[in-house]
Design a protein around this motif. Structure first.
Motif, PDB file in Angstrom:
ATOM      1  N   UNK A 178       9.782  -1.278  18.543  1.00 16.61           N
ATOM      2  CA  UNK A 178       9.057  -0.025  18.751  1.00 16.61           C
ATOM      3  C   UNK A 178       8.418   0.429  17.442  1.00 16.61           C
ATOM      4  N   UNK A 179       7.121   0.662  17.474  1.00 15.13           N
ATOM      5  CA  UNK A 179       6.398   1.183  16.319  1.00 15.13           C
ATOM      6  C   UNK A 179       5.885   2.575  16.702  1.00 15.13           C
ATOM      7  N   UNK A 180       6.605   3.598  16.279  1.00 11.71           N
ATOM      8  CA  UNK A 180       6.228   4.972  16.600  1.00 11.71           C
ATOM      9  C   UNK A 180       5.155   5.449  15.616  1.00 11.71           C
ATOM     10  N   UNK A 181       4.304   6.339  16.061  1.00 11.90           N
ATOM     11  CA  UNK A 181       3.180   6.823  15.237  1.00 11.90           C
ATOM     12  C   UNK A 181       2.450   5.638  14.618  1.00 11.90           C
ATOM     13  N   UNK A 182       2.052   4.700  15.494  1.00  9.60           N
ATOM     14  CA  UNK A 182       1.487   3.435  15.025  1.00  9.60           C
ATOM     15  C   UNK A 182       0.250   3.631  14.157  1.00  9.60           C
ATOM     16  N   UNK A 183      -0.579   4.625  14.509  1.00 11.72           N
ATOM     17  CA  UNK A 183      -1.810   4.831  13.750  1.00 11.72           C
ATOM     18  C   UNK A 183      -1.503   5.186  12.298  1.00 11.72           C
ATOM     19  N   UNK A 184      -0.416   5.948  12.060  1.00 10.70           N
ATOM     20  CA  UNK A 184      -0.082   6.347  10.695  1.00 10.70           C
ATOM     21  C   UNK A 184       0.730   5.270   9.962  1.00 10.70           C
ATOM     22  N   UNK A 185       1.712   4.694  10.646  1.00 11.72           N
ATOM     23  CA  UNK A 185       2.580   3.731   9.963  1.00 11.72           C
ATOM     24  C   UNK A 185       1.842   2.465   9.582  1.00 11.72           C
ATOM     25  N   UNK A 186       0.816   2.088  10.327  1.00 14.35           N
ATOM     26  CA  UNK A 186       0.080   0.868   9.996  1.00 14.35           C
ATOM     27  C   UNK A 186      -1.058   1.135   9.029  1.00 14.35           C
ATOM     28  N   UNK A 187      -1.693   2.316   9.143  1.00 15.01           N
ATOM     29  CA  UNK A 187      -2.824   2.584   8.248  1.00 15.01           C
ATOM     30  C   UNK A 187      -2.377   3.091   6.892  1.00 15.01           C
ATOM     31  N   UNK A 188      -1.205   3.694   6.817  1.00 14.95           N
ATOM     32  CA  UNK A 188      -0.711   4.228   5.552  1.00 14.95           C
ATOM     33  C   UNK A 188      -1.372   5.524   5.158  1.00 14.95           C
ATOM     34  N   UNK A 189      -2.378   5.949   5.904  1.00 12.59           N
ATOM     35  CA  UNK A 189      -3.016   7.221   5.639  1.00 12.59           C
ATOM     36  C   UNK A 189      -3.842   7.247   4.374  1.00 12.59           C
ATOM     37  N   UNK A 190      -4.247   6.081   3.885  1.00 11.50           N
ATOM     38  CA  UNK A 190      -5.013   6.037   2.644  1.00 11.50           C
ATOM     39  C   UNK A 190      -6.068   4.956   2.727  1.00 11.50           C
ATOM     40  N   UNK A 191      -7.249   5.284   2.291  1.00  6.80           N
ATOM     41  CA  UNK A 191      -8.332   4.305   2.275  1.00  6.80           C
ATOM     42  C   UNK A 191      -8.259   3.423   1.037  1.00  6.80           C
ATOM     43  N   UNK A 192      -7.777   3.996  -0.067  1.00  2.00           N
ATOM     44  CA  UNK A 192      -7.770   3.241  -1.323  1.00  2.00           C
ATOM     45  C   UNK A 192      -6.433   2.590  -1.597  1.00  2.00           C
ATOM     46  N   UNK A 193      -5.968   1.743  -0.680  1.00  2.53           N
ATOM     47  CA  UNK A 193      -4.658   1.120  -0.851  1.00  2.53           C
ATOM     48  C   UNK A 193      -4.765  -0.343  -1.273  1.00  2.53           C
ATOM     49  N   UNK A 194      -5.960  -0.736  -1.765  1.00  3.25           N
ATOM     50  CA  UNK A 194      -6.109  -2.109  -2.254  1.00  3.25           C
ATOM     51  C   UNK A 194      -6.112  -3.159  -1.158  1.00  3.25           C
ATOM     52  N   UNK A 195      -6.401  -2.764   0.061  1.00  4.12           N
ATOM     53  CA  UNK A 195      -6.449  -3.717   1.170  1.00  4.12           C
ATOM     54  C   UNK A 195      -5.107  -3.972   1.828  1.00  4.12           C
ATOM     55  N   UNK A 196      -4.076  -3.219   1.433  1.00  2.40           N
ATOM     56  CA  UNK A 196      -2.745  -3.437   2.003  1.00  2.40           C
ATOM     57  C   UNK A 196      -2.743  -3.203   3.519  1.00  2.40           C
ATOM     58  N   UNK A 197      -3.367  -2.106   3.963  1.00  2.00           N
ATOM     59  CA  UNK A 197      -3.366  -1.786   5.397  1.00  2.00           C
ATOM     60  C   UNK A 197      -4.021  -2.882   6.212  1.00  2.00           C
ATOM     61  N   UNK A 198      -5.135  -3.396   5.731  1.00  4.26           N
ATOM     62  CA  UNK A 198      -5.828  -4.447   6.482  1.00  4.26           C
ATOM     63  C   UNK A 198      -4.977  -5.719   6.550  1.00  4.26           C
ATOM     64  N   UNK A 199      -4.246  -6.014   5.475  1.00  9.07           N
ATOM     65  CA  UNK A 199      -3.378  -7.203   5.485  1.00  9.07           C
ATOM     66  C   UNK A 199      -2.187  -7.010   6.423  1.00  9.07           C
TER      67      UNK A 199
END
Length: 417
Positions: free
Chosen positions: A371-392
């Motif tokens: 179960x991945x709750x609040x999937x939009x937040x837990x996967x995106x990290x809520x930051x655009x400048x994360x060095x590509x971590x979210x996309x990976x």
């Protein structure tokens, strides 16, 4: 009669003999016990280092082991003497000074390793353990000069024609690929080999050889092998030892409780085990949703894996019972219910490493509802400048979800508002 090797060792041997690569990167369950069958037919279990030394010792004259803490070591004193003699003979021919003692630092060891494995007159295997301490992951611009030197040496070594044409090989070991520099992991001259968690048959074979003296067990070997899915052989052995020392019987519930504690510790509190106490009879309304989920649950329990979706997503406002319904589905389907907790960290590569650890445990357990709750937040990290971590992270999760081997065994359920 030739001994039966673990699947990962057979893969390594085939890839090496076919000439695909001479530099390998072992990762995954590398700190577990490995089986080795002696000439007398007796199977004994030991560390990966012991396994590799015996495995390579059958065909190689030299087996060299190195990590940054213990330095260079050998299976025997004779091999240490041969190592010095071999390098000094080559140095003498090239007009260089001989080596006196064994090198200690990585900066001293890697050039000698390169000399050894590029010598066509030798048959040597070099094991570099905890390779993440030699070439840690990180941005090239922030790496120290020594780390850059180590990285370049290993990259150059993998592509060296002299190594490819020799009868030598280099094996690097790490638990998590994301801890190792990405340039080395992605090199076409380095072959990654995953050491997986033990299968059901491997756990059964291990349990049959264990001393059951002083242990009271309500489960036979087959039953115990099934309920210990997701555990390493070291952890299974620990369960038996705990049963012997405590005197308490090994029951299904006791194993599950211990397994829960072990895996939560193994994942460093990255996942939470959920033991649902309710099923669909406790869920009011939503008849169409329950009917669809019951159809999936029946397919899981009857083994019709092709009728089970690779993943589910629950969408709805807060307070509408998404989590309650998900836990009820876990109860109805019989799947082990895991809830993904915060696996993100600020250190480079740590987030990817945490996700890899979670997926390894999920794959080893099998029949899991993640179960991945609040999937939009837990996967995106809520930051655009994360060095590509979210996309990976998203790319790796998509890759895992699209692997058809997981159909019917692993169901990923995302929830979002």
């Amino acid at each position: 009669m030739e001994m039966t090797l673990p699947a990962w060792a057979s893969s390594l041997r085939e890839r090496y003999l076919s000439g695909e690569a001479s530099v390998f990167l072992l990762h995954g369950n590398v700190r577990d016990l490995q089986p080795w069958q002696d000439a007398d037919g007796v199977v004994r279990y030991g560390s990966l280092r012991e396994f590799l030394e015996k495995f390579f010792g059958r065909a190689k004259d030299l087996v060299v082991y190195y990590n940054v803490s213990e330095g260079v070591e050998f299976p025997s004193k004779a091999q240490e003497t041969a190592f010095r003699r071999t390098l000094n003979a080559r140095r003498l021919m090239e007009g260089r000074d001989p080596i006196d003692g064994l090198p200690r630092t990585t900066a001293q060891v890697l050039p000698l390793v390169e000399e050894l494995v590029t010598d066509a007159n030798q048959r040597a295997a070099v094991i570099l353990d905890y390779v993440e301490t030699v070439v840690p992951n990180g941005d090239l611009s922030f790496m120290s000069e020594s780390d850059k030197n180590h990285l370049v040496t290993l990259l150059r070594l993998g592509a060296d024609p002299a190594l490819l044409q020799s009868d030598n090989l280099v094996v690097m070991i790490t638990e998590t690929l994301s801890d190792v520099n990405r340039r080395l992991v992605s090199s076409s001259h380095v072959a990654p080999v995953e050491v997986p968690l033990p299968t059901l048959d491997e756990r059964q074979a291990f349990l049959r050889l264990q001393d059951r003296g002083g242990i009271v067990a309500e489960l036979d070997d087959t039953q115990l092998a099934k309920v210990t899915a997701g555990l390493s052989l070291t952890q299974v052995r620990g369960l038996l030892r705990q049963g012997r020392q405590s005197g308490r019987p090994i029951t299904f519930r006791a194993v599950n409780q211990r397994k829960k504690a072990i895996l939560e510790q193994e994942c460093h509190s990255l996942v939470e085990f959920v033991d649902p106490s309710h099923d669909f009879s406790h869920v009011g309304g939503m008849e169409a949703v329950k009917a669809e989920l019951l159809r999936i649950a029946d397919a899981i329990k009857s083994g019709r894996r092709n009728r089970v979706p690779m993943g589910l997503i629950f969408v709805g406002p807060m307070g509408t019972g998404k989590t309650f319904l998900a836990e009820a589905f876990a109860k109805e389907s019989g799947l082990t219910c895991l809830k993904l907790k915060n696996f993100r960290e600020k250190w480079v590569g740590s987030t990817e490493g945490n996700l890899e650890k979670i997926l390894q445990v999920v794959d080893g357990l099998g029949y899991v509802l993640l179960i991945i709750d609040e999937a939009d937040r837990s996967l995106s990290g809520g930051s655009e400048g994360d060095g590509g971590t979210s996309s990976r992270v998203i790319a790796r999760l998509k890759e895992f979800m699209s692997d058809t081997r997981h159909r019917g065994r692993v169901v990923i359920l995302m929830m979002t508002n």
